[in-house]
Design a protein around this motif. Sequence first.
Motif, short mmCIF file in Angstrom:
data_model
loop_
_atom_site.label_atom_id
_atom_site.label_comp_id
_atom_site.label_asym_id
_atom_site.label_seq_id
_atom_site.Cartn_x
_atom_site.Cartn_y
_atom_site.Cartn_z
N VAL A 84 5.72 9.66 -3.65
CA VAL A 84 4.70 8.88 -4.32
C VAL A 84 4.58 9.38 -5.76
O VAL A 84 4.64 10.59 -6.00
N VAL A 85 4.45 8.46 -6.71
CA VAL A 85 4.35 8.84 -8.12
C VAL A 85 2.99 8.39 -8.66
O VAL A 85 2.66 7.21 -8.62
N ASN A 86 2.21 9.36 -9.13
CA ASN A 86 0.91 9.08 -9.74
C ASN A 86 1.06 9.19 -11.25
O ASN A 86 1.36 10.26 -11.77
N VAL A 87 0.85 8.08 -11.94
CA VAL A 87 1.01 8.07 -13.40
C VAL A 87 -0.37 8.00 -14.04
O VAL A 87 -1.15 7.08 -13.79
N LYS A 88 -0.67 8.98 -14.87
CA LYS A 88 -1.93 8.97 -15.61
C LYS A 88 -1.80 8.08 -16.85
O LYS A 88 -0.80 8.20 -17.59
N LYS A 89 -2.78 7.23 -17.05
CA LYS A 89 -2.77 6.34 -18.21
C LYS A 89 -2.96 7.16 -19.48
O LYS A 89 -3.86 7.98 -19.58
N GLY A 90 -2.10 6.92 -20.45
CA GLY A 90 -2.22 7.61 -21.72
C GLY A 90 -3.55 7.33 -22.40
O GLY A 90 -4.08 6.22 -22.32
N ALA A 132 9.70 17.99 -5.96
CA ALA A 132 9.67 17.11 -4.79
C ALA A 132 10.00 17.84 -3.49
O ALA A 132 9.66 17.37 -2.40
N GLU A 133 10.65 19.00 -3.60
CA GLU A 133 10.95 19.78 -2.40
C GLU A 133 9.70 20.44 -1.82
O GLU A 133 9.71 20.90 -0.68
N TYR A 134 8.63 20.51 -2.60
CA TYR A 134 7.45 21.27 -2.19
C TYR A 134 6.19 20.43 -2.00
O TYR A 134 5.28 20.85 -1.29
N VAL A 135 6.10 19.27 -2.68
CA VAL A 135 4.86 18.48 -2.64
C VAL A 135 5.13 17.05 -2.22
O VAL A 135 6.28 16.60 -2.16
N ASP A 136 4.05 16.32 -1.95
CA ASP A 136 4.16 14.94 -1.47
C ASP A 136 4.01 13.90 -2.57
O ASP A 136 4.49 12.78 -2.44
N VAL A 137 3.31 14.26 -3.64
CA VAL A 137 3.05 13.33 -4.74
C VAL A 137 3.41 14.01 -6.06
O VAL A 137 2.99 15.15 -6.31
N LEU A 138 4.16 13.31 -6.90
CA LEU A 138 4.49 13.80 -8.23
C LEU A 138 3.61 13.10 -9.25
O LEU A 138 3.47 11.88 -9.22
N GLN A 139 3.02 13.89 -10.14
CA GLN A 139 2.10 13.34 -11.14
C GLN A 139 2.71 13.39 -12.53
O GLN A 139 3.24 14.41 -12.96
N ILE A 140 2.62 12.25 -13.22
CA ILE A 140 3.10 12.16 -14.60
C ILE A 140 1.91 12.31 -15.53
O ILE A 140 0.97 11.51 -15.49
N PRO A 141 1.88 13.35 -16.37
CA PRO A 141 0.75 13.55 -17.29
C PRO A 141 0.59 12.37 -18.25
O PRO A 141 1.55 11.67 -18.58
N ALA A 142 -0.65 12.20 -18.71
CA ALA A 142 -0.98 11.04 -19.54
C ALA A 142 -0.13 10.96 -20.79
O ALA A 142 0.34 9.87 -21.17
N MET A 155 0.84 -1.19 0.00
CA MET A 155 0.00 0.00 0.00
C MET A 155 0.88 1.24 0.00
O MET A 155 1.93 1.27 0.63
N ILE A 156 0.45 2.27 -0.70
CA ILE A 156 1.23 3.49 -0.76
C ILE A 156 1.29 4.18 0.59
O ILE A 156 0.41 4.03 1.42
N SER A 157 2.37 4.92 0.80
CA SER A 157 2.55 5.68 2.04
C SER A 157 2.63 7.16 1.69
O SER A 157 3.61 7.61 1.08
N ILE A 158 1.58 7.90 2.04
CA ILE A 158 1.54 9.33 1.73
C ILE A 158 1.53 10.10 3.04
O ILE A 158 0.61 9.96 3.85
N PRO A 159 2.57 10.91 3.30
CA PRO A 159 2.60 11.70 4.53
C PRO A 159 1.37 12.61 4.63
O PRO A 159 0.86 13.10 3.63
N LYS A 160 0.92 12.80 5.86
CA LYS A 160 -0.17 13.73 6.18
C LYS A 160 -1.54 13.29 5.64
O LYS A 160 -2.50 14.07 5.67
#
Length: 270
Positions: free
Chosen positions: A130-136, A102-112, A1-6
Amino acid sequence: MISIPKLSHKNSGNFFLMAGPCAIEGEEMALDIAEKIKNITDRLQIPYIFKGSYRKANRSRIDSFTGIGDEKALKILQKVGAEFDMPTITDIHETEEAAMAAEYVDVLQIPAFLCRQTDLLVAAAKTGKVVNVKKGQFLSGEAMRFAVDKIKDSGNDNVILTDRGNSFGYTDLVVDYRNIVAMKSFGVPVVMDVTHSLQQPNQSSGVTGGRPALIQTIAKAAIAVGADGIFIETHPIPSQAKSDAANMLPLDQLEGLLENLIRIRQAVAG
């Protein structure tokens, strides 16, 4: 399971929510939206991640709004996270942005459109966030296994996958809910990006259209088939938003939608 601070309400049994404006337009606006959504999600015990793009790189026209400045927007995201003790998420577009954001946020999102970019996925993974990848829009759910593998093989097991529809002709998208089931089989949380899946891209005007009247429909179906999270872009007055105005949810409609989704989640679990 993912671990997301806060991330609060982790054990509530509810889906989690990623929500906020499409782009950071200013500090007051971001704080106001974050506070209103946090009040709702605290009451409903929904784990909440504040979403806001610090820069919009994928625009139809050169005169489209792209942001208020990278550092300024990232500092606003950081302030939102600190002031409300909540995790935040933003998009990155190139490898050098990963460590910076990454210095400012908790999750990085990869655009589709960038979900197959190996160097970008690896750079995001190596931040430890944590890396959130959007499906193309051009890929099946099954094909997203390789994005997960790239991140995990880079030493980071904290991966989320997000569906945002598939291209249907040149100017429309459709949602194939089989993709949620397929992506859940990889053992990672799966999110439905409700508002982006209702975009109508590539309009001759150079401004993306949308069908926000179907937000409830897409979200309800996603929860019914087992989505772990919901992604919604919302704004107090969508018509005045500087990005993605055509498909955002009015902020005053969010609470009612979430209440409906909780009932569906409970019915499915029961």
